[in-house]
Each structure stands twice: as structure tokens, then as C-alpha cells.
Design an enzyme around this catalytic site. Structure first.
Site, PDB file in Angstrom:
ATOM      1  N   ARG A 255       0.881  -1.174   0.000  1.00  0.00           N
ATOM      2  CA  ARG A 255       0.000   0.000   0.000  1.00  0.00           C
ATOM      3  C   ARG A 255       0.913   1.217   0.000  1.00  0.00           C
ATOM      4  NH1 ARG A 255      -2.680   0.928   5.458  1.00  0.00           N
ATOM      5  NH2 ARG A 255      -1.037   2.478   5.555  1.00  0.00           N
ATOM      6  N   HIS A 259      -3.646   4.595   4.864  1.00  0.00           N
ATOM      7  CA  HIS A 259      -4.852   3.770   4.792  1.00  0.00           C
ATOM      8  C   HIS A 259      -5.905   4.480   3.945  1.00  0.00           C
ATOM      9  CE1 HIS A 259      -8.181   1.275   5.765  1.00  0.00           C
ATOM     10  NE2 HIS A 259      -8.807   2.238   6.400  1.00  0.00           N
ATOM     11  N   TYR A 267       3.906   5.457  10.143  1.00  0.00           N
ATOM     12  CA  TYR A 267       4.296   4.203  10.781  1.00  0.00           C
ATOM     13  C   TYR A 267       4.961   3.225   9.793  1.00  0.00           C
ATOM     14  CZ  TYR A 267      -0.294   3.535   8.720  1.00  0.00           C
ATOM     15  OH  TYR A 267      -1.343   3.548   7.842  1.00  0.00           O
TER      16      TYR A 267
HETATM   17  C1  TPP Z   1     -14.879  -5.967  10.523  1.00  0.00           C
HETATM   18  C2  TPP Z   1     -14.124  -4.694  10.425  1.00  0.00           C
HETATM   19  N1  TPP Z   1     -13.339  -4.293  11.437  1.00  0.00           N
HETATM   20  C3  TPP Z   1     -12.652  -3.134  11.361  1.00  0.00           C
HETATM   21  C4  TPP Z   1     -12.743  -2.328  10.265  1.00  0.00           C
HETATM   22  C5  TPP Z   1     -11.972  -0.995  10.212  1.00  0.00           C
HETATM   23  N2  TPP Z   1     -11.001  -1.034   9.113  1.00  0.00           N
HETATM   24  C6  TPP Z   1     -11.276  -0.546   7.897  1.00  0.00           C
HETATM   25  S1  TPP Z   1     -10.061  -0.855   6.771  1.00  0.00           S
HETATM   26  C7  TPP Z   1      -9.089  -1.595   7.957  1.00  0.00           C
HETATM   27  C8  TPP Z   1      -7.774  -2.171   7.577  1.00  0.00           C
HETATM   28  C9  TPP Z   1      -7.931  -3.107   6.420  1.00  0.00           C
HETATM   29  O1  TPP Z   1      -6.768  -3.813   6.165  1.00  0.00           O
HETATM   30  P1  TPP Z   1      -6.702  -4.833   4.962  1.00  0.00           P
HETATM   31  O2  TPP Z   1      -7.832  -5.796   5.020  1.00  0.00           O
HETATM   32  O3  TPP Z   1      -5.322  -5.409   4.957  1.00  0.00           O
HETATM   33  O4  TPP Z   1      -6.939  -3.943   3.663  1.00  0.00           O
HETATM   34  P2  TPP Z   1      -6.040  -2.713   3.174  1.00  0.00           P
HETATM   35  O5  TPP Z   1      -6.744  -1.484   3.651  1.00  0.00           O
HETATM   36  O6  TPP Z   1      -4.690  -2.892   3.723  1.00  0.00           O
HETATM   37  O7  TPP Z   1      -6.050  -2.798   1.685  1.00  0.00           O
HETATM   38  C10 TPP Z   1      -9.754  -1.610   9.190  1.00  0.00           C
HETATM   39  C11 TPP Z   1      -9.198  -2.184  10.427  1.00  0.00           C
HETATM   40  C12 TPP Z   1     -13.595  -2.761   9.241  1.00  0.00           C
HETATM   41  N3  TPP Z   1     -13.779  -2.045   8.142  1.00  0.00           N
HETATM   42  N4  TPP Z   1     -14.263  -3.932   9.343  1.00  0.00           N
END
Ligand code: TPP
Ligand code: TPP
Ligand code: MG
Ligand code: MG
Lengths: 335, 324, 335, 324
Positions: A255, A259, A267
Site C-alpha cells: 500500500r 490507509h 508508521y
Molecule cells: C470488521 C471490520 N473491522 C474493522 C474495520 C476498520 N477497518 C477498515 S479498513 C481496515 C484495515 C484493512 O486492512 P486490509 O484488510 O489489509 O486492507 P487494506 O486497507 O490494507 O487494503 C480496518 C481495520 C472494518 N472495516 N471492518
């Protein structure tokens, strides 16, 4: 992780015999579309002109584009939140994407929701909801229905490596495996879930090893090589279409932004980003196409300019549009 | 008209819809050869095959999510929870995916999630919960809770044909206890229609599910005491038939609301609140509720009987309201 | 499955050097306790004298007993619904077990719940709830707390192969792996989840292969050999206690009765039961002890008679007791 | 006394309790180095270390279940949901494990599950839900929803010290908006105590969370119109402070109840039902509720504003009730 990576090599693009040059140009075009959409919305976000979050997918383009390109129009796709490339591959018009992202009047979601959460049933594209993992069982159910109806379609679904730790990942994938559903799941492992590094998300070496526990094939691939993604997805889709059941693909990438754009991602160790910058899926593919005489530098620049102009125009346009009217709030709670 | 138990009527509705429309299929734990924990789908796999009567792993989120996905792809899934208590494991699918799809996508999600609920048989805290209020508080979900076999059939058929996600609660204490004539073949009871199951002039008892039968018992006893008690079976919580309930209250001017679910923030509160707003001037007495004590449903019979609403408690409360 | 099994061999007990003869006798005693409790409650059930369900664990005794026997008193145990053996190993008095199972006055649960759902915090035993999988994250949290407090304890938790398909299995085990929690999970694979055969529950060969996807050791063992169970658990527990993190053990056995006693299990092929009857964990261990001169047939029969007499007496006694009084219903919703 | 935002007051409570009692620890997504999505735990990992400020995988059931287990083993976990919306993924742990442990085992489960809720910032259907009523309807769970920084601190400290599982809802629209003096150090607001935040004689508005501030605004506007409006902030839904609410209604004889959650089967219904039962004879007007329209929370501002309860709607309703 940072140390390992700093000295790591940049893998070469591994060309697949499954693609012809025309298809390669199309892949590049879709990747450019995705990249430029991010660039433009990031700019708008900085100017305070955006609406909602910007979940840039820079670094992910090869995954969503290379995999979605494998599908037939009848196949269904359930993207995650960094799969804008797949929306372009499915042929969703830029304007439709923008209308939905910005929740403007004319959006298919009537302003009820935004970003890539919309569905385009004509194009068999079903957006994600925020709750990570939730769409996995749903996509599996879609595949199951195709199987019950005897329709030879395949369902392609994506999840982040963070989302792969949800209970619904497990229940969905296991159910698909038991039913031999025509289902392919791609884990986009971009090293982080928001601020959390993979070491705090899971403890196995390769997430594709989870496949063993479901009795399905699993493979970890370079998610920055669009040809490799195409090939891996191709065989998984073929397998699914032949009734041999689901597959799991882990595509490794990075990424390259926060976020979302509110997050400066301080970080993330510098060296990690330095390394992955060199592995940029788009730039490397451009170089590959030039080196192989498929496109010239000038042609690519021309393509880029055109797409950029179109993207800017459409976004500017759509940003002028009003939000849907208040009455929409009261409709369609039930059909 | 054949006589059926509540359970038979539910089976009948499922069978009728599966014969009529081949898009209808079933999924759930142990529902195929075994016919389900309560035998609602006994014989179904023989008639409809394992493609339309699907045994699933113990994965409620996959069952409900799978149903949603199949619905998006044109089928009409009816998912069984072995006990409705286990719906908590697929809760996210219902409240976040199923409940928002019409609103966000304009696409139908014609799923039914059905299964046994309720206490009274010493099944303990994890096999006795009445959870309907969680879902009534979730816009985008319809909530049905029949008390009689004929209604159960008609409402289940309506639920299956409804383009929206419907939760269908079956009180297991009624499964084999209540028996009545049920129309053969086509029989639809529209969702959102309450029914006056006993007319009366002095007091309205608003009830659903098992409590309807207790209300009828109480009404009969109060008749001996000279009171004319009306019993309204709301049948569906969402959509809610305000007209029938308000009309009843406007005629009787006194109301007691009862359900088996725990009191606080139960659906009875919603009914009371609506009456206290829109039928306020017709009220000659406070609105009383008779519901379970706010606790998990305990297992040992003395505790369970004390915790659940009983005919005695309902009778007592009705007397108070009548005398007010 | 049935075909494979009909011709399969009955494995020999593989003695472990970790046990001495005195411990072996203790293992047998606990297994006898579990078996006899089932036999007596089944009889009572048939006579219409029981209260609640009878989830017999006949066929599982070697698992709960062989594994629980490894633990130190400070270690914690979170059994599933066929782990009565573990309750005996932990030293819970027969009367306490009966009081709780039958929800009688004097039960620790005051009549609020029954079967093996009780907790005995003194003995660090925490019963299951009905919702399969729910206790896995809880047991992991217990282990995590020990780790945070610097207490060198281990948490042993069990789940059926059916319950291993719940989302909470995945979330719990992954969390344990990431935190290197002192946690051992045993999957009791008894071929069925209620009426559902393993082929409709999961599609992998060995459920212990799931461990790979969590980056922890996994092993599939003969769950009808109490020595094998002891040994496998011993090394997993040692590993956990040394701070090396969790392990997953799949113990293969057969549910020899219906799901509960209301269920005649007619869906189970005859041959399967025939085969597993020969693999009875208790009878084979008795034979092993006799063949190795550790106990005589007569001594075992004597033991059996004593335990049976005690079990009958305690159950008869407890069944005479009243249920707790109604007022209990109104207490302890909050502390 | 230092001035703090709601968010700072919450951080302050957590820090205070973690300093005071080393059994208190935190777990949740991105709460360590990153300090959480809303920065509630910023700086915590530096002070308390990674053992007491634990980043978790995206596994809400593991977070909540893990907290329960740690509590059984003598610690006092405070779990953060990144958004309270995601609590649906750990729902089973709360309603079946946490909520029944005291009742069944007599053992304390001193966990707090806290996080941001609520709408008004175009965050869409999955980041805006007000879900408190699901939990208020689940016996065994306490439910807290502060409106002011000082209360937030005092209630959170009380929640952490409570031996029962407590859900602690923080309206993200108030996080940085509301600022007031907050007592330093020890400051406990007992759970189950409502507070009259503005006294009045003609009408009681019963509110919690963000709606308390809207109620105050409305009360001020009504004062200009010559009406004296009392605003009661219930602060905790479970336990519910009947005495303060009834007392207010008994003095004003008119009541409007408001919350941001959707109307049907929301906690406002429970408040209305209790008043319609136990304060019935003091009522001079129907009990009205002002809540969100029964729909998912939409994203585009015009829709969201229309769907959520507003000062205008509350004002209108109060006028109606005053004029009744
Ligand atoms: C069930 C759930 N818990 C927490 C969140 C909050 N949240 C949104 S995106 C994210 C990180 C997502 O990481 P990843 O699945 O690796 O996808 P990336 O954003 O890295 O592409 C979090 C913790 C959420 N959307 N859904
Ligand atoms: C989450 C959940 N879903 C459904 C059930 C109903 N149920 C109780 S036991 C059981 C089968 C359990 O199978 P398994 O885990 O293999 O354990 P076994 O009984 O075979 O020992 C089912 C489906 C449940 N208890 N929990
Ligand atoms: Mg990621
Ligand atoms: Mg099993």
C-alpha cells in the site's frame, strides 16, 4: 520486514503466454485509469474538494486489473476497497464510478452510500461494504446459486490480508470448498491493515497456506506483476469453471499511500516504501511494454494524458452536481 | 381442510413454495437427510434433492451470507437456524448486508431466515432466547412471529415471496402443541396485518407468538369474571399494523401488551410507545407490559417459570388495568 | 468413509515413555468414570428420569482424559460438550458434576444452566456454552492474561470438528498464534456434527493442516489411544509453557451414540460403528493394561463396580434433590 | 480544572485507570503506536508498553472474546471497536458469553467495550449506526452513553470498575466538539444516574448522547417562546434511572423523548413505555419521540440530515406537546 526488503531484488515481469499484445495494452490502460483516478482524487482531497474518504489503491493496480481481466462478462466480481482497477475492467464508465464515489445525484446508490460500495448488476459487479470479510460468504452464495442453476460462471472476490483474519473469511471459504463452488478469492497482501503490520495480523509465512486447511489450491504470487496475476487467476478461474472448486491466491504488494488520505502512514518504514516504489506495478509494466516493443514511451504518455484529461473532466463535472435530494432518504428501505 | 400442527404448517408452506417455484431452496445445518433438528424438512431431500436442500457446515455467517449471495443471483433461499439463538453468529450478515441492500443497491434480497425460538422447555439460556426485538430495531429487516398454524403457513409463504429479508420466528413450544385447520395449497397472509383473535370491549391484550395463546386463556378466565377482553395477535412486528392495534385500543380504552422476550427494550415497548403517542386520548388506564424478567432464560423449571411471563402474571396485570 | 474404514486396521496403543504405571491406572480410572457416567445417564434417560440432554461422550474418553491429565493444577481448561473425562481429571467431585448437569439445588449454576456448562474457578475449569466456537476466543483471552501477568500457565481448549468451522475458531486461533499465547486447541474429530458427516463440513484431508495457515504446529493423532493423546498434548503444553506459542491437535475418534440420546443416529453407517467399536478407547486401554501386567482383569472389574456403584448412588441422590427455588431466577443478572 | 474535549476526557479516564490499576489493559485495532483511528490512545503505548496496549488482528470476536477470557483470568480489559458498527462481528461474544457469565457462573466479567458511534459526518451506513438498543435489550449488559466530557470521564471510570460487562458509546460528532472543565484525577459518575442538565417546568425532554446538546439548543429556543423546558440526560440506558426521569415528568407533565438511533424499538420506546405505565396519571399530553427515520444512515448530506433527528424536528415536536 524492512531489513529483508531493503536488500531484496525487484522481480522481473514474468510474461504469460495467455496474453496477446492487444490485451496487454488493455491491461495497461485499465491500470492507468486506476492510478490516475487515485492521483486526481488525492489532489482533490488535498484541495478540500473531495467528498468522503480516498482509499488510494496505488500499488494494487496489477492485482485488480490482472485478475478481473480474466473474467467473462457473465462472471461476477466482488471487489474490495482497493480494486478500482476491476471496475474499469468491467467497463463501468468513469462517470458512473465518480457519481457513486461522490454520492452525487445520478449515482446508482441515490446518495445512500459512496466510494466503491455500489453494485452494477448489469456488469455483475457487487461492491464491498465497510465490514471487512462480510462479502466473502455473500460472494460464495452467489457462486453457489450459479452452481445450482447450472450456469458455468465464476465468482471472483477480493480481501485484504487484514480482512482475511475475520471469521467470515473462514466460514465463507470453507463453505465454498465444501460445495466446490466456482469461487476464487484473492488476498491482496499489502503489508498493512491500516497501521498494523502483518506481524501483528497473522503468524504464518504465506496466507495462501490457509488453502491447505480448506482442501483447495493456494498460491502466493507477485501482486505487482500484472501478467503473473493474470496467469494465476486464469488457472484458478478455469478450475472453478470446470467444477473443480475454489482457489485461494495471495498477491503480494504494498500500500503506497496511507490507509486513506487522512493518514500520512508515518508508521511505515521509509525503506519499505523505497523498495516497493521500485516495484511499482504500473511503471514496471510500462517499461516491459516499451522494452518488448508493444507500446512506445510516447504512446504511453499520450494514453496517460488522455485518461488524465478525461478523469479530471469527469470528476470536476461530477463535483459540480448536487447531492441527491433529501427525499431519497425515505425510499427503498424495503422494496 | 387438513388439520396441522404449527410445525406441519411450516413444512407445508416450504414444500408448497418449493414445488411452485424452483428458485426456492433451503440451507441450514442437518436439514437434508436428517430433516432438521425439529424435522421441519423431513422428506424434503427425497423430493427436492441435495441441490435444493443443502446441509451446511456449522457456520451461521456462511449460511446467512450465502443466502444473501444466492438471492442476489436470482434464487430465493430459506435458511434455517437450528435454533434461532445461533443467529447471533450471523448477525453481521443480517444487519449490515441483508438489511442495507435494498436501500443502497435497490436490489431485492428475498431471503427468509427461520427457526425455533422461545423458552418453557428447560432448554437453558442458549436455546431459549426470544431475539426478535434486535431485528425489529434494524431497518431493512421484516420480522414475523406467527401464533397459529394457518397463519404460520400463510405468513411463511408471504415471507418467501417478499423481496426483502424476512426473519421468521417459530416458537418451539407451539410446534406440536397447536393444531388447527390449515388451507391446502395457496394461502397467503400478507405481512403487516394484525388479527383480532378474540373480540372484546373492555381491554385489549396485544400479543404475538406463544403469548397469544396465554392471552386467550386469560381472556377466557376474565370472561368468567365479567370482563370482555379483546386479544390482538400482531403476527408481524415489522411491518407493524398500527391501524388494527389503535382501533382496538380506541374501542377498549385499556391495554396490556405481552411478549415472551425480556421486558427492557423489547418490542412491547415500541407498541406501548406508539399507543402512548397516537392513541393517548383514548386511554383510560396506564399501559402495562407483561414480559420476561430481564435475565438470560434459566434452565431449571422453577427458575424458568418465574422468569418467563405466565398466565398468572398476565391475569393479574389485566385485572389491575381493568380495575384502574 | 465407511468403505475405507471397514477394512482399516485397529491401531495398537503406542505407549509413551512419559507415563508411569501409576499414572496409567489413573488414566483408566478417569476414563471409566466418564464412560460409566454416560452409561448411567443413558439408562436414566431411557427411564425418563433424566433432566436435560445427555450428550454421551462414549468414544471420546481417551481425548479428554489423556490431554487433561497433562495439565498442572494452575493450568486452565476449557472443555467442549463431550469432555466429561476432563472434569474428572481436574478433580471435580462426581456430586458436583451431577448437581450441575441436573441443575439441582446446590449446583454452582443455581439452576440457571445445566449439563457441563458450569465453571469451577478453583479447579480452573470453565465450561462451554452451547454456541460452538464461542469459547475459543475466551480461552485465548485467558491465556493472554496469563502471559501479561507473567504466569507460566497453559490453557487447554477443545472443539468438535463441526465447531472448527465457526468464525470464532479462526479468529481465536489466529489471535493466539499472533500473540504466541500459551494455548493448546484440540479438535475432537468424531466424524459427525450432529447428522452431518465430515464431507459436508470441510474439504481438507486433515484439520490439523489448518495449523499451517496460522503458523503453528499441527498434528493429527489417534484420539482413541490415551497414551498417544497424552504424549501429543504433553509436547504441545510444554511448547506453550516455554513461550513458543499455541498448537493445534486433531484427535480422531468416533461418536458412538447419537448426537444426544434423543437421536438414534440412524444416519451413521453400521460398518462405521462396527469398526470403531473395535477401536473402543476404554476397552483397548484395559486390554493394554492387562497385557502389560499393570492391572488384572479382576482389578479392573472391581474398579468398574466401585465407580458404577458410586455413580448410580450419586445420580440417584441428586435426582432426589429439588431444583433451586424460583427466586434464583432474579439474582446475579448483574454482580 | 483542565478543559477537555469529550475525546480527551475519555483518554484521561483510560490513562487514570491504567495508572491506578495495573490489571487494566487495552486491546483493539490500531490502538498501539498509531493511537487508534480517533487517537483516543495516543501516547499510551509509550507509557504503558505493548503488553498493555495491544494491537489486534481484524477480529472483533477475538477482541471481545479475548477480553472476556482475560477478565476471567483477573484482568480488566477495555476493548476498542474502531467504529462501534463493527461490534456486529463480535455480537455473539457479548450477548451470549459476556451477558450470561454473572448469571450462570457468578463470576465477574469486568470488561468495557467502547468506541465511536453515530452519524452526522457523511460516514455512510457502516460507520454511523447507533446500536445501543440491541444491547439494552440484552440482560446482563450495561449500556452507557455520555454527552459531556466530565460525565464521559466519570462514567468510563465507573464502567472500568464495574464487575459487569459495560458497553460504552462515544458519539464521534461530540469527540472534538464539546469541551468543558473536567475534574483531574479521581472522578466517578455512578452508572444508573440520570442528570437534569437544564431544569424546567413545562416540558421534559429525555435524551442521551448527541441529542442532549440538541435538546439544550431547543430548550433555549423555546425559552424565547416563553416555555420552560427541562432536559434530562439519562447517561446510562442500563441501569436506567427511573426516579429522575419520572420525577421530571411528574413535575412537567409533558414529555418528549429523543435519540439519534432509529425510531422503531429504539431505547426511546422503553422510556416511553415506562412513563406510560408508571407516570401515566401525570401526563397532560401524548408522549412523543424524536428519533432517526427507520433506515440505514445514508451518506450524502441532504439524505443524512433528513434521516437523522434534527433540532427543527425536536423543536416542532416540543411545540406540539406544549400546545396540546
Ligand atoms: C470488521 C471490520 N473491522 C474493522 C474495520 C476498520 N477497518 C477498515 S479498513 C481496515 C484495515 C484493512 O486492512 P486490509 O484488510 O489489509 O486492507 P487494506 O486497507 O490494507 O487494503 C480496518 C481495520 C472494518 N472495516 N471492518
Ligand atoms: C454456533 C452453533 N451453531 C449450531 C449449533 C447446534 N449444534 C449443537 S451441537 C452441533 C453439532 C456439533 O458437532 P461437533 O462440533 O463436531 O461436535 P460433536 O457433537 O460431534 O462432538 C450443532 C450443529 C450450536 N450449538 N452452535
Ligand atoms: Mg492490508
Ligand atoms: Mg463432531
Amino acid at each position: 520486514m524492512a531489513d529483508v526488503v531493503a536488500t531484496a531484488e525487484i522481480p522481473e515481469i514474468v510474461p504469460t503466454s495467455l496474453l496477446n499484445d492487444q490485451q496487454r495494452v488493455a491491461l495497461l490502460r485499465w491500470m492507468l485509469h486506476a492510478r490516475i483516478f487515485d492521483e486526481v482524487t488525492i489532489r482533490l482531497y488535498r484541495q478540500g474538494k473531495m467528498f468522503g474518504s480516498v482509499f488510494a489503491q496505488i500499488g494494487h493496480e496489477a492485482i485488480s486489473v490482472g485478475s478481473a481481466a480474466v473474467l467473462q462478462p457473465e462472471d461476477a466480481i466482488f471487489p474490495m476497497h482497493r480494486d478500482l482497477g476491476a471496475h474499469f475492467v468491467r467497463g463501468v464508465p468513469l462517470r458512473t464510478i465518480a457519481l457513486n464515489h461522490l454520492a452525487r445525484q445520478g449515482s446508482m446508490m441515490r446518495g445512500t452510500d459512496g466510494t466503491g460500495h455500489y453494485a452494477d448488476p448489469q456488469r455483475k459487479l457487487y461492491g464491498n461494504i465497510s465490514h471487512l470479510g462480510a462479502m466473502i460468504p455473500v460472494a460464495v452464495g452467489y457462486a453457489l446459486a450459479a452452481q445450482l442453476k447450472g450456469e458455468p460462471i465464476v465468482v471472483l472476490n477480493y480481501i485484504g490480508e487484514g480482512g482475511a483474519q475475520t471469521g467470515e473469511f473462514h466460514e465463507g471459504l470453507n463453505f465454498a470448498a465444501v460445495r466446490k463452488a466456482p469461487f476464487v478469492l484473492i488476498i491482496e497482501n499489502n503489508q498493512y491493515a491500516y497501521s498494523t503490520p502483518t506481524t501483528e495480523e497473522y503468524a504464518c509465512k504465506k496466507l495462501s497456506d490457509r488453502a491447505i486447511g480448506y482442501g483447495i489450491p493456494g498460491e502466493t504470487i507477485d501482486g505487482t506483476d500484472v501478467e503473473r496475476v493474470y496467469e494465476a487467476t486464469f488457472y484458478a478461474v478455469e478450475r472453478a469453471r470446470n467444477g473443480e472448486g475454489p482457489s485461494l491466491i495471495e498477491a503480494i504488494c504494498m500500500r503506497m499511500r496511507g490507509h486513506a488520505e487522512h493518514d500520512n502512514a508515518s508508521y511505515v518504514p521509509r525503506e519499505l516504501l523505497e523498495y516497493w516504489k521500485k516495484r511499482d506495478p504500473l511503471l514496471r509494466y510500462q517499461r516491459f511494454l516499451i522494452d518488448n516493443g508493444i507500446l512506445s514511451e510516447a504512446e504511453i504518455q499520450q494514453m496517460r494524458r488522455e485518461i488524465e484529461a478525461e478523469t479530471v473532466r469527469v470528476l470536476d463535472d461530477v463535483l459540480q452536481l448536487p447531492f441527491p435530494p433529501a427525499e431519497e432518504a425515505f425510499k427503498n428501505v424495503f422494496l | 381442510m387438513p388439520t396441522m400442527t404449527l410445525l406441519q404448517a411450516i413444512s407445508d408452506a416450504l414444500r408448497y413454495e418449493m414445488r411452485r417455484d424452483e428458485r426456492v431452496f433451503l440451507l441450514g445445518e442437518d436439514i437434508a437427510e436428517f430433516g432438521g433438528a425439529f424435522k421441519v424438512t423431513k422428506g424434503f431431500v427425497e423430493e427436492f434433492g441435495k441441490q435444493r436442500v443443502i446441509n451446511t457446515p456449522i457456520s451461521e455467517a456462511a449460511i446467512i451470507g450465502g443466502a444473501i449471495g444466492a438471492a442476489l443471483n436470482g434464487l430465493i433461499p430459506v435458511a434455517e437456524m437450528q435454533f434461532m439463538d445461533f443467529i447471533t453468529n450471523g448477525f453481521n450478515q443480517l444487519v449490515n448486508v441483508a438489511a442495507t441492500t435494498a436501500y443502497r443497491w435497490g436490489l431485492p434480497v428475498p431471503i427468509v431466515v427461520r427457526g425455533p425460538v422461545g423458552g418453557g422447555m428447560s432448554a437453558g439460556p442458549f436455546h431459549s432466547r426470544s431475539a426478535e426485538a434486535w431485528f425489529a430495531h434494524t431497518p431493512g429487516l421484516k420480522v414475523v412471529f406467527p401464533a397459529f398454524p394457518a397463519d404460520a403457513k400463510g405468513l411463511l409463504i408471504a415471507a418467501i415471496r417478499d423481496p426483502n429479508p424476512v426473519l421468521f420466528f417459530e416458537h418451539k413450544g407451539l410446534y406440536r402443541k397447536i393444531r388447527e385447520d390449515v388451507p391446502e395449497g395457496e394461502h397467503v397472509v400478507p405481512l403487516g396485518t394484525a388479527r383480532i383473535v378474540r373480540p372484546g370491549a373492555d381491554l385489549s391484550i396485544i400479543a404475538y407468538g406463544r403469548m397469544v395463546h396465554i392471552a386467550l386463556e386469560v381472556a377466557a378466565r376474565l370472561e368468567d369474571e365479567g370482563a370482555s377482553v379483546e386479544v390482538v395477535d400482531i403476527r408481524t412486528l415489522v411491518p407493524f399494523d398500527e391501524a388494527t392495534v389503535f382501533d382496538s385500543v380506541k374501542r377498549t380504552n385499556r391495554v396490556v401488551i405481552t411478549h415472551e422476550a425480556t421486558l427492557t427494550a423489547g418490542f412491547g415497548a415500541e407498541i406501548a410507545a406508539r399507543i402512548a403517542d397516537k392513541a393517548f386520548e383514548y386511554l383510560d388506564a396506564p399501559i402495562r407490559r407483561v414480559a420476561a424478567f430481564d435475565a438470560p432464560v434459566p434452565m431449571a423449571p422453577p427458575l424458568e417459570q418465574a422468569m418467563l411471563p405466565s398466565a398468572e402474571k398476565l391475569l393479574d396485570t389485566c385485572r389491575q388495568v381493568l380495575e384502574y
